[in-house]
Motif scaffolding. Structure first.
Motif, PDB file in Angstrom:
ATOM      1  N   VAL A 298      -3.489  -0.198  -4.822  1.00  0.00           N
ATOM      2  CA  VAL A 298      -3.549   0.892  -5.794  1.00  0.00           C
ATOM      3  C   VAL A 298      -5.015   1.324  -5.807  1.00  0.00           C
ATOM      4  CG1 VAL A 298      -3.245   1.542  -8.209  1.00  0.00           C
ATOM      5  CG2 VAL A 298      -1.687  -0.128  -7.174  1.00  0.00           C
ATOM      6  N   PRO A 299      -5.328   2.550  -5.350  1.00  0.00           N
ATOM      7  CA  PRO A 299      -6.728   2.969  -5.308  1.00  0.00           C
ATOM      8  C   PRO A 299      -7.397   2.847  -6.677  1.00  0.00           C
ATOM      9  CG  PRO A 299      -5.352   4.516  -4.107  1.00  0.00           C
ATOM     10  CD  PRO A 299      -4.420   3.566  -4.827  1.00  0.00           C
ATOM     11  N   GLY A 300      -8.599   2.262  -6.685  1.00  0.00           N
ATOM     12  CA  GLY A 300      -9.352   2.087  -7.923  1.00  0.00           C
ATOM     13  C   GLY A 300      -9.012   0.828  -8.694  1.00  0.00           C
ATOM     14  N   VAL A 301      -8.178  -0.048  -8.102  1.00  0.00           N
ATOM     15  CA  VAL A 301      -7.820  -1.294  -8.778  1.00  0.00           C
ATOM     16  C   VAL A 301      -9.096  -2.129  -8.960  1.00  0.00           C
ATOM     17  CG1 VAL A 301      -7.213  -2.568  -6.667  1.00  0.00           C
ATOM     18  CG2 VAL A 301      -6.190  -3.221  -8.836  1.00  0.00           C
ATOM     19  N   GLU A 302      -9.253  -2.703 -10.136  1.00  0.00           N
ATOM     20  CA  GLU A 302     -10.415  -3.533 -10.441  1.00  0.00           C
ATOM     21  C   GLU A 302     -10.089  -4.972 -10.070  1.00  0.00           C
ATOM     22  OE1 GLU A 302     -12.861  -4.816 -14.481  1.00  0.00           O
ATOM     23  OE2 GLU A 302     -11.480  -3.122 -14.555  1.00  0.00           O
TER      24      GLU A 302
ATOM     25  N   THR B 165       0.829  -1.205   0.000  1.00  0.00           N
ATOM     26  CA  THR B 165       0.000   0.000   0.000  1.00  0.00           C
ATOM     27  C   THR B 165       0.861   1.252   0.000  1.00  0.00           C
ATOM     28  OG1 THR B 165      -1.828  -1.115   1.099  1.00  0.00           O
ATOM     29  CG2 THR B 165      -1.759   1.283   1.287  1.00  0.00           C
ATOM     30  N   VAL B 166       1.863   1.322   0.880  1.00  0.00           N
ATOM     31  CA  VAL B 166       2.684   2.540   0.923  1.00  0.00           C
ATOM     32  C   VAL B 166       3.571   2.675  -0.306  1.00  0.00           C
ATOM     33  CG1 VAL B 166       2.656   2.711   3.444  1.00  0.00           C
ATOM     34  CG2 VAL B 166       4.580   1.586   2.324  1.00  0.00           C
ATOM     35  N   TYR B 167       3.893   1.556  -0.957  1.00  0.00           N
ATOM     36  CA  TYR B 167       4.713   1.623  -2.168  1.00  0.00           C
ATOM     37  C   TYR B 167       3.872   1.674  -3.442  1.00  0.00           C
ATOM     38  CZ  TYR B 167       8.718   0.567   0.819  1.00  0.00           C
ATOM     39  OH  TYR B 167       9.688   0.603   1.779  1.00  0.00           O
TER      40      TYR B 167
ATOM     41  N   ARG C  12       2.627  -7.565  -8.220  1.00  0.00           N
ATOM     42  CA  ARG C  12       3.607  -6.715  -8.896  1.00  0.00           C
ATOM     43  C   ARG C  12       4.913  -6.679  -8.095  1.00  0.00           C
ATOM     44  NH1 ARG C  12       3.413  -4.142 -13.377  1.00  0.00           N
ATOM     45  NH2 ARG C  12       1.172  -4.439 -13.468  1.00  0.00           N
ATOM     46  N   LEU C  13       4.796  -6.551  -6.777  1.00  0.00           N
ATOM     47  CA  LEU C  13       5.998  -6.544  -5.948  1.00  0.00           C
ATOM     48  C   LEU C  13       6.742  -7.871  -6.072  1.00  0.00           C
ATOM     49  CD1 LEU C  13       7.860  -5.276  -3.833  1.00  0.00           C
ATOM     50  CD2 LEU C  13       6.344  -6.210  -2.089  1.00  0.00           C
TER      51      LEU C  13
ATOM     52  N   MET D 281      -8.645 -11.928 -10.624  1.00  0.00           N
ATOM     53  CA  MET D 281      -8.084 -11.129 -11.717  1.00  0.00           C
ATOM     54  C   MET D 281      -7.987  -9.701 -11.227  1.00  0.00           C
ATOM     55  SD  MET D 281      -9.330 -10.655 -15.608  1.00  0.00           S
ATOM     56  CE  MET D 281      -8.319  -9.758 -16.751  1.00  0.00           C
ATOM     57  N   ILE D 282      -6.807  -9.151 -11.334  1.00  0.00           N
ATOM     58  CA  ILE D 282      -6.542  -7.779 -10.901  1.00  0.00           C
ATOM     59  C   ILE D 282      -6.229  -6.959 -12.137  1.00  0.00           C
ATOM     60  CG2 ILE D 282      -4.995  -6.312  -9.549  1.00  0.00           C
ATOM     61  CD1 ILE D 282      -4.437  -8.830  -7.807  1.00  0.00           C
ATOM     62  N   VAL D 283      -6.925  -5.832 -12.281  1.00  0.00           N
ATOM     63  CA  VAL D 283      -6.693  -4.938 -13.409  1.00  0.00           C
ATOM     64  C   VAL D 283      -6.369  -3.562 -12.840  1.00  0.00           C
ATOM     65  CG1 VAL D 283      -7.609  -3.970 -15.557  1.00  0.00           C
ATOM     66  CG2 VAL D 283      -8.367  -6.240 -14.781  1.00  0.00           C
ATOM     67  N   LEU D 284      -5.183  -3.071 -13.133  1.00  0.00           N
ATOM     68  CA  LEU D 284      -4.785  -1.758 -12.637  1.00  0.00           C
ATOM     69  C   LEU D 284      -5.552  -0.667 -13.367  1.00  0.00           C
ATOM     70  CD1 LEU D 284      -0.933  -2.253 -12.368  1.00  0.00           C
ATOM     71  CD2 LEU D 284      -2.606  -2.257 -10.524  1.00  0.00           C
ATOM     72  N   PRO D 285      -5.828   0.446 -12.671  1.00  0.00           N
ATOM     73  CA  PRO D 285      -6.557   1.553 -13.317  1.00  0.00           C
ATOM     74  C   PRO D 285      -5.727   2.186 -14.443  1.00  0.00           C
ATOM     75  CG  PRO D 285      -6.076   2.054 -10.991  1.00  0.00           C
ATOM     76  CD  PRO D 285      -5.523   0.708 -11.286  1.00  0.00           C
TER      77      PRO D 285
END
Length: 191
Positions: free
Chosen positions: A133-137, A63-65, A71-72, A187-191
């Motif tokens: 990541v705020p708004g991550v789907e 969260t802080v990164y 991804r990390l 499934m994670i989709v970045l904004p």
């Protein structure tokens, strides 16, 4: 600890990457501790690979990164191939919570989506204080069992075959009510 001259394992590479992320921001261990709520001594031990992070701690660091957990974890792997065989899919376990996370389709620079498989033991639960990541789907498809997922204060009971989708902007909570473990695809989709 690994033997001198032996190749660095995932825990060693993760520890090094966590140290680099902190250094890139110019944060002291005290500052990172303030931002995450994780003790300075724990953070120091994580960066020296003396301790493996729990799901909760890794979530707080992500969260802080501003990164998803996948991804990390990808950042500590070599350049990912297009085809990821089952044997090469990174698996991460949090023995304390009974959570197992398999990066089925790891994130890749330039791509916004990734697929993970999660399993959570009956009676176990996980809480994340914030979206990585705020708004991550997110799309969560339950393959076996049942999971209760709390998003924005609403509890969703997701049974085998069901799919829950949402944009994550705040805290979330996963709980496996049992009687058996839950296995799901995320499934994670970045904004």
């Amino acid at each position: 600890m690994r033997e001198p001259g032996a190749p660095a394992g995932v825990d060693d590479r993760l520890a090094a990457r966590l140290g680099m992320l902190r250094a890139e921001r110019g944060w002291s261990l005290e500052e990172l501790s303030r931002r995450t709520g994780v003790s300075r001594s724990t953070l120091s031990r994580l960066e020296r690979a003396e301790l493996s992070p729990t799901t909760v701690v890794l979530g707080q660091l992500c969260t802080v990164y501003g990164r998803t957990m996948s991804r990390l974890l990808l950042e500590v792997e070599a350049e990912p191939p297009q085809l990821v065989t089952a044997a090469r899919q990174p698996v991460w376990r949090d023995e304390r919570t009974g959570f197992v996370r398999r990066s089925v389709s790891p994130p890749h620079p330039g791509l916004r989506a990734e697929v993970i498989e999660g399993t959570l033991d009956a009676g176990a639960s996980l809480s994340y204080e914030n979206a990585p990541v705020p708004g991550v789907e997110q799309h969560i498809w339950v393959l076996e069992g049942t999971v209760e997922i709390t998003v924005e204060g609403t509890v969703h009971t997701v049974h085998e075959g069901d799919c829950l989708r949402f944009r994550l902007r705040g805290p979330s909570h996963f709980r496996c009510p049992g009687p058996s473990r839950v296995r799901y695809a995320l499934m994670i989709v970045l904004p």
